[in-house]
Motif scaffolding. Structure first.
Motif, PDB file in Angstrom:
ATOM      1  N   ARG A 143       0.814  -1.213   0.000  1.00 40.64           N
ATOM      2  CA  ARG A 143       0.000   0.000   0.000  1.00 40.64           C
ATOM      3  C   ARG A 143       0.850   1.267   0.000  1.00 40.64           C
ATOM      4  O   ARG A 143       0.519   2.256  -0.651  1.00 40.64           O
ATOM      5  CB  ARG A 143      -0.948  -0.004   1.196  1.00 40.64           C
ATOM      6  CG  ARG A 143      -1.957   1.150   1.160  1.00 40.64           C
ATOM      7  CD  ARG A 143      -2.962   1.068   2.290  1.00 40.64           C
ATOM      8  NE  ARG A 143      -3.923  -0.004   2.074  1.00 40.64           N
ATOM      9  CZ  ARG A 143      -3.977  -1.125   2.801  1.00 40.64           C
ATOM     10  NH1 ARG A 143      -3.114  -1.314   3.779  1.00 40.64           N
ATOM     11  NH2 ARG A 143      -4.881  -2.054   2.551  1.00 40.64           N
ATOM     12  N   PHE A 144       1.961   1.259   0.739  1.00 43.29           N
ATOM     13  CA  PHE A 144       2.757   2.482   0.799  1.00 43.29           C
ATOM     14  C   PHE A 144       3.419   2.801  -0.543  1.00 43.29           C
ATOM     15  O   PHE A 144       3.669   3.967  -0.842  1.00 43.29           O
ATOM     16  CB  PHE A 144       3.800   2.417   1.930  1.00 43.29           C
ATOM     17  CG  PHE A 144       4.967   1.514   1.680  1.00 43.29           C
ATOM     18  CD1 PHE A 144       6.090   1.958   1.012  1.00 43.29           C
ATOM     19  CD2 PHE A 144       4.954   0.211   2.160  1.00 43.29           C
ATOM     20  CE1 PHE A 144       7.183   1.130   0.802  1.00 43.29           C
ATOM     21  CE2 PHE A 144       6.041  -0.634   1.960  1.00 43.29           C
ATOM     22  CZ  PHE A 144       7.158  -0.171   1.276  1.00 43.29           C
ATOM     23  N   ASN A 147       0.485   4.448  -2.443  1.00 40.89           N
ATOM     24  CA  ASN A 147       0.156   5.760  -1.893  1.00 40.89           C
ATOM     25  C   ASN A 147       1.226   6.796  -2.229  1.00 40.89           C
ATOM     26  O   ASN A 147       0.920   7.975  -2.432  1.00 40.89           O
ATOM     27  CB  ASN A 147      -0.041   5.670  -0.384  1.00 40.89           C
ATOM     28  CG  ASN A 147      -1.375   5.055  -0.003  1.00 40.89           C
ATOM     29  OD1 ASN A 147      -2.219   4.806  -0.865  1.00 40.89           O
ATOM     30  ND2 ASN A 147      -1.573   4.795   1.272  1.00 40.89           N
ATOM     31  N   LEU A 150       0.405   7.833  -5.635  1.00 39.19           N
ATOM     32  CA  LEU A 150      -0.790   8.680  -5.607  1.00 39.19           C
ATOM     33  C   LEU A 150      -0.463  10.095  -5.140  1.00 39.19           C
ATOM     34  O   LEU A 150      -1.077  11.065  -5.599  1.00 39.19           O
ATOM     35  CB  LEU A 150      -1.854   8.066  -4.688  1.00 39.19           C
ATOM     36  CG  LEU A 150      -2.621   6.865  -5.244  1.00 39.19           C
ATOM     37  CD1 LEU A 150      -3.427   6.182  -4.137  1.00 39.19           C
ATOM     38  CD2 LEU A 150      -3.546   7.287  -6.380  1.00 39.19           C
ATOM     39  N   SER A 151       0.500  10.220  -4.240  1.00 44.47           N
ATOM     40  CA  SER A 151       0.870  11.553  -3.758  1.00 44.47           C
ATOM     41  C   SER A 151       1.432  12.405  -4.888  1.00 44.47           C
ATOM     42  O   SER A 151       1.197  13.619  -4.944  1.00 44.47           O
ATOM     43  CB  SER A 151       1.874  11.445  -2.609  1.00 44.47           C
ATOM     44  OG  SER A 151       3.135  10.984  -3.057  1.00 44.47           O
ATOM     45  N   PRO A 176      -7.536   0.107  -1.113  1.00 46.22           N
ATOM     46  CA  PRO A 176      -7.154   1.483  -0.777  1.00 46.22           C
ATOM     47  C   PRO A 176      -7.593   1.822   0.647  1.00 46.22           C
ATOM     48  O   PRO A 176      -8.646   1.372   1.103  1.00 46.22           O
ATOM     49  CB  PRO A 176      -7.929   2.322  -1.800  1.00 46.22           C
ATOM     50  CG  PRO A 176      -8.238   1.383  -2.928  1.00 46.22           C
ATOM     51  CD  PRO A 176      -8.437   0.046  -2.274  1.00 46.22           C
ATOM     52  N   ASP A 177      -6.772   2.604   1.355  1.00 48.15           N
ATOM     53  CA  ASP A 177      -7.161   3.076   2.680  1.00 48.15           C
ATOM     54  C   ASP A 177      -7.561   4.543   2.597  1.00 48.15           C
ATOM     55  O   ASP A 177      -7.661   5.113   1.500  1.00 48.15           O
ATOM     56  CB  ASP A 177      -6.032   2.849   3.687  1.00 48.15           C
ATOM     57  CG  ASP A 177      -4.753   3.595   3.332  1.00 48.15           C
ATOM     58  OD1 ASP A 177      -4.749   4.373   2.344  1.00 48.15           O
ATOM     59  OD2 ASP A 177      -3.745   3.415   4.050  1.00 48.15           O
ATOM     60  N   SER A 179      -5.907   7.159   3.303  1.00 45.26           N
ATOM     61  CA  SER A 179      -4.845   7.962   2.676  1.00 45.26           C
ATOM     62  C   SER A 179      -4.927   7.858   1.157  1.00 45.26           C
ATOM     63  O   SER A 179      -4.774   8.852   0.449  1.00 45.26           O
ATOM     64  CB  SER A 179      -3.472   7.507   3.171  1.00 45.26           C
ATOM     65  OG  SER A 179      -3.305   7.788   4.544  1.00 45.26           O
ATOM     66  N   SER A 180      -5.178   6.643   0.668  1.00 42.57           N
ATOM     67  CA  SER A 180      -5.298   6.427  -0.779  1.00 42.57           C
ATOM     68  C   SER A 180      -6.429   7.274  -1.345  1.00 42.57           C
ATOM     69  O   SER A 180      -6.257   7.994  -2.347  1.00 42.57           O
ATOM     70  CB  SER A 180      -5.562   4.950  -1.081  1.00 42.57           C
ATOM     71  OG  SER A 180      -4.667   4.103  -0.405  1.00 42.57           O
ATOM     72  N   TYR A 181      -7.589   7.195  -0.691  1.00 46.28           N
ATOM     73  CA  TYR A 181      -8.737   7.972  -1.158  1.00 46.28           C
ATOM     74  C   TYR A 181      -8.485   9.468  -1.036  1.00 46.28           C
ATOM     75  O   TYR A 181      -8.872  10.253  -1.914  1.00 46.28           O
ATOM     76  CB  TYR A 181      -9.998   7.576  -0.383  1.00 46.28           C
ATOM     77  CG  TYR A 181     -10.621   6.295  -0.866  1.00 46.28           C
ATOM     78  CD1 TYR A 181     -11.246   6.234  -2.111  1.00 46.28           C
ATOM     79  CD2 TYR A 181     -10.602   5.137  -0.088  1.00 46.28           C
ATOM     80  CE1 TYR A 181     -11.821   5.057  -2.573  1.00 46.28           C
ATOM     81  CE2 TYR A 181     -11.176   3.958  -0.539  1.00 46.28           C
ATOM     82  CZ  TYR A 181     -11.784   3.928  -1.783  1.00 46.28           C
ATOM     83  OH  TYR A 181     -12.354   2.762  -2.239  1.00 46.28           O
ATOM     84  N   LEU A 183      -5.679  11.111  -1.212  1.00 49.49           N
ATOM     85  CA  LEU A 183      -4.757  11.559  -2.257  1.00 49.49           C
ATOM     86  C   LEU A 183      -5.461  11.618  -3.611  1.00 49.49           C
ATOM     87  O   LEU A 183      -5.252  12.560  -4.390  1.00 49.49           O
ATOM     88  CB  LEU A 183      -3.552  10.621  -2.319  1.00 49.49           C
ATOM     89  CG  LEU A 183      -2.632  10.666  -1.087  1.00 49.49           C
ATOM     90  CD1 LEU A 183      -1.675   9.480  -1.095  1.00 49.49           C
ATOM     91  CD2 LEU A 183      -1.855  11.977  -1.040  1.00 49.49           C
TER      92      LEU A 183
END
Length: 230
Positions: A143-144, A147, A150-151, A176-177, A179-181, A183
């Motif tokens: 995930r990181f 993400n 995505l940033s 997605p968590d 943070s994902s959403y 971003l």
């Protein structure tokens, strides 16, 4: 002194064919090791130039000793490039290439550092290329990694790519968590896609996630940009 220099030159000349042979290996191949990896004292947080010079020295010593440098030395160099101001994303990518040339397979930490370096520099296309490299060598993005990519898309306002990457995460079994959403909604805000941002918040809620104030603020800001409202 002259004798010492001649001796060093002979060692370097003798090891060049070995390094060249490793560099010629196809993607996905790891060269057989000569022996135990060479581990030298860990470096403190240094400037990227110093980190790359240190890595070159370690690789030269390891090759002369017919041993492989430990992967952590490459990780240190990558992180130094990622921390630099501005981010030295191109040099971080070069370190990945150097790892392969020395018969080492980059792992999640190294890939994550490179993606972060690219993201900090706004190189969102490069983050996708690194994610593709991970797939080619059999390293599953976490995930990181997603993400971080995505940033970069959020900063660039690349909302279409951000939405595509969310889908890619689900397809890879990485939900997605928040943070994902957040971003992705940030990218939609920059792109003036308020209605889509609102839909994305609804999607997060449907997946059992509780939107944060920051996520809601991003969505409201996106709606304000294009005149959308709920």
């Amino acid at each position: 002194m002259r004798r010492l220099l001649l001796g060093l030159a002979a060692v370097v000349a003798a090891t060049r064919p070995v390094v060249g042979a490793v560099a010629a290996l196809p993607l996905g191949t790891v060269a057989p090791r000569y022996g135990r990896p060479l581990v030298m004292a860990a470096s403190s947080e240094v400037q990227w130039e110093e980190a790359l010079t240190r890595l070159d020295d370690i690789c030269e010593v390891a090759t002369s000793a017919k041993r492989w440098p430990h992967p952590r030395h490459f990780d240190e160099a990558i992180m130094a490039c990622s921390r630099a101001e501005p981010s030295r994303w191109s040099e971080a990518l070069d370190v990945l290439v150097k790892m392969r040339e020395h018969g080492l397979m980059p792992r999640a930490y190294a890939f994550g550092g490179v993606i972060s370096a690219c993201a900090r520099a706004g190189q969102w296309q490069q983050t996708l290329e690194v994610l593709d490299q991970m797939k080619k060598v059999g390293e599953a993005p976490q995930r990181f990694h997603f993400n971080a990519a995505l940033s970069a898309m959020r900063v660039a306002g690349e909302w279409k790519s951000a939405l595509s990457l969310l889908t890619r995460m689900r397809d890879r079994g990485v939900p997605p968590d928040l943070s994902s959403y957040g971003l992705a909604v940030g990218a939609l805000r920059k792109g003036g896609r308020g209605a889509t941002a609102a839909e994305l918040v609804d999607r997060a809620v449907s997946e059992g996630l509780e939107p944060t104030e920051r996520l809601m603020a991003e969505a409201i800001g996106a709606c304000a940009v294009d005149g959308s409202h709920r």
